[in-house]
Design a protein around this motif. Structure first.
Motif, short mmCIF file in Angstrom:
data_model
loop_
_atom_site.label_atom_id
_atom_site.label_comp_id
_atom_site.label_asym_id
_atom_site.label_seq_id
_atom_site.Cartn_x
_atom_site.Cartn_y
_atom_site.Cartn_z
N ALA A 100 0.84 -1.20 0.00
CA ALA A 100 0.00 0.00 0.00
C ALA A 100 0.88 1.25 0.00
CB ALA A 100 -0.92 -0.01 1.21
N VAL A 151 0.89 4.05 -2.97
CA VAL A 151 0.47 5.45 -2.76
C VAL A 151 1.61 6.42 -2.99
CG1 VAL A 151 -1.45 4.94 -1.21
CG2 VAL A 151 0.84 5.29 -0.25
N GLU A 180 -1.65 13.85 4.24
CA GLU A 180 -2.94 13.34 3.76
C GLU A 180 -2.85 11.85 3.47
OE1 GLU A 180 -5.13 17.01 1.34
OE2 GLU A 180 -3.44 15.94 0.45
N ILE A 181 -1.84 11.52 2.70
CA ILE A 181 -1.71 10.12 2.29
C ILE A 181 -1.39 9.24 3.49
CG2 ILE A 181 -0.32 8.52 0.94
CD1 ILE A 181 -0.11 10.68 -1.17
N GLN A 186 -4.51 8.75 5.53
CA GLN A 186 -5.45 7.80 4.92
C GLN A 186 -4.96 6.36 5.11
OE1 GLN A 186 -8.32 8.10 2.62
NE2 GLN A 186 -8.60 10.10 3.60
N LEU A 187 -3.72 6.16 4.86
CA LEU A 187 -3.17 4.80 4.94
C LEU A 187 -3.27 4.26 6.36
CD1 LEU A 187 -1.65 2.35 3.85
CD2 LEU A 187 0.48 3.59 4.19
N LYS A 194 -5.23 5.33 8.74
CA LYS A 194 -6.64 5.21 9.09
C LYS A 194 -7.15 3.83 8.66
CE LYS A 194 -11.15 5.69 9.04
NZ LYS A 194 -11.94 4.51 8.72
N ILE A 195 -6.91 3.55 7.37
CA ILE A 195 -7.40 2.28 6.82
C ILE A 195 -6.70 1.08 7.45
CG2 ILE A 195 -7.48 0.85 4.73
CD1 ILE A 195 -7.98 3.46 3.17
N PHE A 196 -5.40 1.19 7.52
CA PHE A 196 -4.65 0.04 8.03
C PHE A 196 -5.00 -0.24 9.49
CE2 PHE A 196 -0.73 -2.21 9.39
CZ PHE A 196 -0.73 -3.20 8.43
N LEU A 197 -5.10 0.82 10.24
CA LEU A 197 -5.39 0.62 11.66
C LEU A 197 -6.86 0.31 11.92
CD1 LEU A 197 -3.11 3.33 13.33
CD2 LEU A 197 -2.76 0.86 13.30
#
Lengths: 200, 200, 200, 200
Positions: free
Chosen positions: B158, B162, B178-179, B182-183, B185-188
Motif C-alpha cells: 500500500a 500510494v 494526507e496520504i 489515509q493509509l 486510518k485504513i490500516f489501523l
DNA sequence: AATGAATGAGCATTCATTCAT
DNA sequence: TATGAATGAATGCTCATTCAT
C-alpha cells in the motif's frame, strides 16, 4: 482463425518469456522459439517488441476485467464486492504467474517508456475498486473520510504486494483465501483491536 | 575524500538517470555525463552497470533505514511507530523521487536477474514493519488474527503504491500527511463505519 | 550453397585482413567490409574473432595437407618425398601470401593464448616430415643418428623462414625452385648416408 | 644511475609480461606492477607501448650480438664459427625463455606494423651467419653453389624452430648440445665440399 | 502468409596515455 | 622524478527489424 491461432500462440509465448527473463532480457527469437514460429512471423502480428508487451497485457488483463465485472454485476453489497475483486485477482495471479510478473514488474517499467500507451485497461481495472468504494460510501457502509482515489491505491498496492508471494520462493504456502481474508480483514476493519480502536 | 566525492556524484547521477530512463535504457555515458566524469571513471568505482544499481539502492535505502530506526527507538506505542514508518517513508520518497522509482521498479526487475544479490537491506527495511506489528500484538493493541508476514506486505505494498502518486503526473497534489493519514486510518481501523464493523 | 559462399567469402576476407594488419589490429568491421557483408553476418558463421582465425587456419591448411598427401601417396623415394613436401609448401605459400603470414605469425601468437585449441591440423602437417624421415631411415637412405623429431623442426623452421622472402620486400625475386633446391641440397646432403650421398 | 635502474627494471618486467601474455594482451599496468613502478612512470622512460617492445628487443638482442661477436673474433674456422653461433644462440634462448618468445613471436608480429622500425639489430644478428658462410666459401670450405642469403635463412629458421622446444611443454628434455649437434650435423654436412666433408 | 538469413545501429567495457599533485 | 586517478577513444558483439524468397 489461423491468424488468431498464431496471434494467441505468440501472446502466450511472450507472457512466458517476459515473466521468465524480463522484458529487456527477452529476445524476439526466444518468443518465436517458444511460440514455434519464425522470428519474422511475429512482425506480421505485432509492430514491435513493445507492442507485444502491451498486447500481452491488454489481452490478458482484459479477460480478467471481463470476468470480474461479470461477477460484480451479480452483487450489490460493497463489502462482498471488494471480496470478489480481491479473490478473483489473487486467483488469476496465482493461476497465471507469468502474467502476474509481467503486470507487477514489466508493465510498470515500460509504462513510463511508452509514451503513447495511455488510457489503458489497467486503469479500467483499478478504477473498479474506486467505484466500489464510492458505492459503499453512498450506501453509508464505508467511511466518508476515506478518499476513494487514495484508498484504491492502498487496496491495489496491498493486493499486488501480497500476490507476489507466489512468484518468490518464500512464503509460497499461503492460500488465496488466507491472503484474501487477511487483506479484507485489515482493509475493512483495520488491525486495531475493537476496544483500542474506540479509544483513538 | 575525493574518492568519496566522485563515488557519491556517480551514485546521485545514476539514481537520476535510472529513474528517468529505467535501468535498461540508461546508458553508462548518460550517467557519466550527468555526473560530469568520463565514462571510464565510473569503472574505477563500480564493477559494472548492475553494481551501480545495487550500490544506488544499498546506499540510499541504508540512509533511510538508519533514520527510521533512530526515530523508532524513541517511540514505544506501536500505533505511533507505524505512523513514523509511513510518514518517514513517504517523506523520503517524495523528497527523492528518483530513488522511489528505482526502488519500486528497477530493483524488483533486476532483483530476479542478479542471483547473487541476497540478504539485502531492503529486507531489513520491510522487516521493521513486521516487528512493529508483532510488538503491537504482544502489547495487546493489534489483533492476534493478523498474520504479521502478510500484514507487512499489505502495509508495504500500500505504501509503495500510494507513494507512486508523486512520480506520476496525476494526483500529485496530495501531501505526505494526507496520504499517510489515509493509509494509517485504513490500516489501523479499516474502511467500514464503526457500527457496520461491529455487525460483521 | 549460399551459406558456403558467405562462409568462404568471410574466410578469404579474414585471411587477407589478418595478413595485412595482424590479428589484434584487425577489426571485425574490416573483415566484414572486405567480405562485403554486414558485421553481424560474420557472427552467423563464426562464434567470435578467435574462431575466425582458427577457421582460416584449419580450412586453408587442410587443403594443403590434402594436396600434399595425395602427391606423396604416389611416391616411395623419401628423397623425392621431401622434395615434394618442400615444393608444394613453398608453392602454396607463394600463391597465398596472406595465409603464409597468418601461419607464420598470427597462429603462433594466438596458439599459446587459445588454450582449448589443440590437436590441430598443423601438427598433422609437420608430422608428415617426421614420417618421411623415419621412412628414409628404414629404407637405409637417411642417417640413423638423425633424430626425426628434431630434424622435422629443422626442416620446417628452415622452410618457413625461406618462405618469408615473398612476404618481405627484399629478396622477393627468388623462385620456388631456387629456394626449394637450396633447401633440399643442404638438408638432404646432410642427412643422406655417405654412400647414398656420393651416389647422388 | 637510478634512471638506468628503473629503465632496466621496466625492460625486464616487460620482457616477462610480453612473453607470458603476448604483446597485445600485455597491459601497461601489468608491466608497471611487475616492475614495481607506477603506470605513469613508464612514460618517463618510453614513448609508448611499441617503444617498450622495441627497446626490449634491441637491448636484449644487443647483448647477445656483442657476446657472439666477441666469441667469433677469436675463431677463424667457419665450421667452428657456425657452431659457436648456434650454441650461443641456443644457450641464450634457453636461458632467457621470455626473450625467446618475444623474438620468435612478438617481434615478427609487430615488425610489420611499426613502419619506422628499420635497420634493426636483428638484421645485424642474422647477417653474421651470412658473413660466416661467405667466409667459408672464400676459404674453399663451403660449397659455392650455396646461396649465402638463402642459407642464412635456412640456418636461422632452423635455429629458431628448434629453440622453441624449451618454450613448449613437449620435447623440453633435449639439451642445447643435442640440438646444436643435430642442427650442425645436418647443416654442415650439407654445405661442406665432399673432400672437406670426408675430412671431418 | 511464413520464413530465417541478413542487416547495422547501438553500447558496455577496456586500457594506453595524460597530467595535476 | 614519481605517482595513479582520470580520461575518452575505440571495438567486439548483440539483437530488433527487414525483406527476398
Amino acid at each position: 482463425m489461423k491468424d488468431i491461432h498464431k496471434h494467441s500462440k505468440i501472446i502466450t509465448a511472450a507472457t512466458k518469456v517476459f515473466a521468465k527473463k524480463g522484458f529487456f532480457n527477452a529476445r524476439i527469437s526466444d518468443i518465436a522459439k517458444e511460440a514455434k514460429v519464425a522470428d519474422g512471423t511475429i512482425y506480421l502480428y505485432f509492430n514491435n517488441k513493445y507492442d507485444i508487451l502491451i498486447s500481452v497485457f491488454e489481452e490478458e488483463i482484459g479477460k480478467i476485467v471481463e470476468q470480474i465485472k461479470k461477477s460484480l454485476a451479480e452483487e450489490t453489497d460493497p463489502r462482498k464486492m471488494l471480496e470478489i475483486f480481491a479473490t478473483k485477482h489473487l486467483q488469476s495471479m496465482k493461476k497465471n504467474k507469468n502474467l502476474a510478473e509481467v503486470i507487477q514488474i514489466e508493465l510498470r517499467q515500460t509504462n513510463k517508456l511508452i509514451k503513447d500507451y495511455r488510457n489503458n485497461k489497467f486503469s479500467d481495472y483499478t478504477d473498479l475498486v474506486e467505484e466500489i468504494i464510492r458505492l459503499g460510501q453512498k450506501q453509508n457502509i464505508y467511511c466518508l473520510d476515506v478518499e476513494p482515489g487514495i484508498a484504491k491505491r492502498i487496496f491495489f498496492g496491498a493486493l499486488e504486494e501480497v500476490s507476489r508471494v507466489w512468484n518468490t520462493s518464500i512464503d509460497g504456502h499461503y492460500t488465496v483465501d488466507e491472503i484474501s481474508g487477511q487483506l479484507l480483514k485489515i482493509f475493512l476493519s483495520g488491525i486495531l483491536l475493537p476496544e483500542k480502536n474506540a479509544a483513538r
